[in-house]
Design a protein around this motif. Structure first.
Motif, PDB file in Angstrom:
ATOM      1  N   ASP A 166      16.764 -13.366 -14.129  1.00 23.40           N
ATOM      2  CA  ASP A 166      15.436 -13.082 -14.036  1.00 23.40           C
ATOM      3  C   ASP A 166      14.601 -13.172 -15.210  1.00 23.40           C
ATOM      4  O   ASP A 166      15.139 -12.820 -16.276  1.00 23.40           O
ATOM      5  N   HIS A 192      14.320  -8.770  -6.398  1.00 16.96           N
ATOM      6  CA  HIS A 192      14.594 -10.126  -6.363  1.00 16.96           C
ATOM      7  C   HIS A 192      15.895 -10.753  -6.347  1.00 16.96           C
ATOM      8  O   HIS A 192      16.340 -11.584  -5.739  1.00 16.96           O
ATOM      9  N   GLU A 246      17.030 -10.112  -3.032  1.00 18.04           N
ATOM     10  CA  GLU A 246      16.585 -11.232  -1.984  1.00 18.04           C
ATOM     11  C   GLU A 246      17.512 -12.405  -2.344  1.00 18.04           C
ATOM     12  O   GLU A 246      18.072 -13.051  -1.266  1.00 18.04           O
ATOM     13  N   HIS A 272      11.027  -9.612   1.789  1.00 16.62           N
ATOM     14  CA  HIS A 272      10.524  -9.271   0.454  1.00 16.62           C
ATOM     15  C   HIS A 272      10.247  -7.749   0.297  1.00 16.62           C
ATOM     16  O   HIS A 272      10.814  -7.212  -0.542  1.00 16.62           O
ATOM     17  N   HIS A 280      10.946  -4.800  -8.729  1.00 15.76           N
ATOM     18  CA  HIS A 280      11.130  -6.115  -8.458  1.00 15.76           C
ATOM     19  C   HIS A 280      12.366  -6.779  -9.113  1.00 15.76           C
ATOM     20  O   HIS A 280      12.871  -7.797  -8.647  1.00 15.76           O
ATOM     21  N   ASN A 324       5.593  -5.046 -11.270  1.00 14.76           N
ATOM     22  CA  ASN A 324       6.786  -5.261 -11.014  1.00 14.76           C
ATOM     23  C   ASN A 324       7.737  -4.329 -10.631  1.00 14.76           C
ATOM     24  O   ASN A 324       8.921  -4.242 -10.524  1.00 14.76           O
TER      25      ASN A 324
END
Lengths: 370, 370
Positions: free
Chosen positions: B326, B256, B259, B269, B252, B249
């Motif tokens: 998250d 994320h 995004e 991505h 990420h 990750n």
């Protein structure tokens, strides 16, 4: 109150215990804790409207007193809840309840609730923990072994997973309100476990059928313990149904066909399987097994209130056709689980369609015992 | 033509090979056969409309010439196909095509097709065989490791399973038509695999970035081989993401959030992850890692055409808020994958929210290299 019985389903790191006894719902908190169900993450209890009325408040209360945060989801009773639509609703519920990767889903109910909630647990965040709290006799079968699924409009149980529970908690008190017909139908799978694996237990069922029908807790606890023991033994040896696990299908090839042709109201699953097991015993005798296989099978099923004769009005052609659609059919011959003696079966992959038709006809003439 | 590269994902009885090379689609029949994909039961190829135009006929032709019975299902391109509705359509298709327990589902496409078709394979009859045929660079990541899923309207990838393929067949020729922006975005996860595990490979990417952008088959084959090797090594050690797998990750958590805030059109991505990895490198330096971690991370990402600066118009508060939702967020502190050197990371479970906010602000000022 009788002592709690405990047995283990041996599957390496996926092994888990089954607890059977009276009043176990009251001990749910301790038993969950003992099996490592965490308290930091919310627990979602899935049940149906019928079971919710009787047992949900108690389970919620017991778990909350032990420090668990619980949320509940109540689905309509019956097979129609085993759909992708209800599955998606439960996913929404799980998200709203804030379930995380360490959460647990509890299935409180019969086979429908167990299969449905189990597939939610198998798929939510790619798999979270799962506990089975069966409230029917029939669910002693479906709650052990990790097969979970929902139905597709065109096929039963076609969308699912193998997802083993962390524990099975079987409170005999929840069985006391079952209608008589469901008691007998549930005992069908109990007797099946004897017929495939344990002749002494078949004899015991023959001797104690009336105690079972009267829901005598000691007899019921023993019978469920024995039934689960056989299921666990088979599943431990073949978790993903590559070979041995097929013997659990005794009576199911004819049984499934009868369910499909009769419609799901005329024959309960256990009743259809009972007739199917008599058919398998007849087949066994045709293939050379001792006559006793048939007489004992019929006697013990009758003892627990199950039908042994196929209703005459069901059309043989339609029954044969339904069997052809069954997964166990293969090019002209059929796969059958066939007894070789009481407590022993073999997988016969070359039973001719004609012989099966003859058996179906005979089943309509089956003498019913007193 | 360059030689075919082969590596293995070691997962005991679930181990499987990854084949990487030019023209492998033409060899699909032999490679399937070698991996034990049976010919008696139908094979279902799942792909999307874009990929179908380019590669479906060839794959069908090659497999049929090898004696496979194939059926195809073509879904709309894009993330919206990762839904339970499309999942159900594919189940219907699988039933109509007569798929049985020995059948195989082939995912021909990028990550969306792989995730979707993989979850169908994981669930149909409780799990059948599955082959990944990735056609994007990004899919080198998603096609290895067995994570499959569809989206819930309220959460990405929340409904899924761990289901390992029987093989991954990576034909470099299918990558030749990728748009430049997708090439760079796909290389983001390739570089990530270097940054978490292999400093020499990071150096190699730094030296050979232009060959990768030019889709030089030898360079691309090597980079995908190295990327898959790292992914396979991590997955082999932690199949079900209990601990080590979390290092995948890197970048990420911020990525994320970007995004989500930018909307899925502004940042691909891989682009969002690129900016996230620069953020992690900045965080690392703040926590005491050598300055080189930041400079090398930025340089290598720039080399393969990826952004390293966070678009200024994205609101910091909204980015922070998105991160709070998250899964990796836990009570006031956050879990981050933080480099300790190039090719090494650690899991830091107590990064303060304030420090993360500071990093986000700095990322908006990041100097872009030539």
């Amino acid at each position: 109150m009788n002592a709690m019985r405990e047995l283990s389903v041996e599957l390496g790191e996926r092994s888990y215990p089954i607890f059977i006894g009276e009043g176990l719902l009251e001990q749910a908190g301790e038993l969950f804790e003992k099996q490592g169900i965490g308290k930091k993450s919310p627990v979602l209890i899935v049940t149906d409207e019928h079971v919710a009325v009787r047992h949900l408040d108690k389970l919620v209360d017991v778990l909350q007193r032990s420090g668990y945060q619980t949320e509940s989801a109540v689905v309509p009773p019956g097979e129609t809840s085993k759909s992708l639509a209800v599955f998606e609703d439960l996913m929404t519920k799980a998200l709203q309840a804030g379930l995380d990767r360490k959460s647990t889903i509890v299935a409180l109910g019969g086979g429908v609730v167990g299969d449905l909630a189990g597939f939610v647990a198998a798929s939510y965040m790619r798999g979270i923990k799962f506990v089975q709290v069966p409230t029917t006799i029939l669910a002693h079968d479906s709650s052990v072994g990790g097969k979970v699924a929902v139905n597709h409009p065109q096929a039963k149980n076609i969308i699912g997973a193998f997802h083993q529970p962390e524990l099975v908690l079987y409170d005999l008190n929840t069985l006391q309100t079952l209608p008589a017909r469901e008691v007998s139908a549930g005992l069908s799978e109990v007797v099946k476990h004897g017929l495939i694996w344990d002749s002494e237990f078949v004899q015991w069922c023959d001797d104690h059928g009336d105690r079972l029908l009267a829901l005598d807790p000691e007899a019921l606890g023993y019978a469920l313990y024995k039934g689960c023991t056989v299921k666990a033994a088979v599943v431990s040896r073949d978790e993903r149904e590559n070979d041995l696990r097929m013997i659990l299908n005794l009576g199911h090839t004819i049984g499934h066909a009868l369910e499909a042709v009769a419609g799901y109201n005329e024959l309960l699953h256990g009743e259809a399987i009972s007739i199917g097991m008599v058919g398998s015993a007849r087949l066994a005798v045709e293939l050379g097994a001792p006559q006793e296989v048939l007489t004992v099978t019929k006697r013990v099923l009758s003892r627990v209130g199950l039908p042994v004769r196929l209703p005459e009005h069901l059309d043989t052609d339609r029954i044969m056709e339904a069997m052809m659609h069954d997964k166990k059919f293969l090019e002209g011959t059929m796969i059958f689980i066939v007894p070789t003696a009481i407590g022993q079966v073999e997988i016969n992959k070359s039973v001719s369609t004609e012989l099966v038709r003859k058996i179906v006809e005979q089943l309509k003439q089956e003498a019913v015992q007193a």
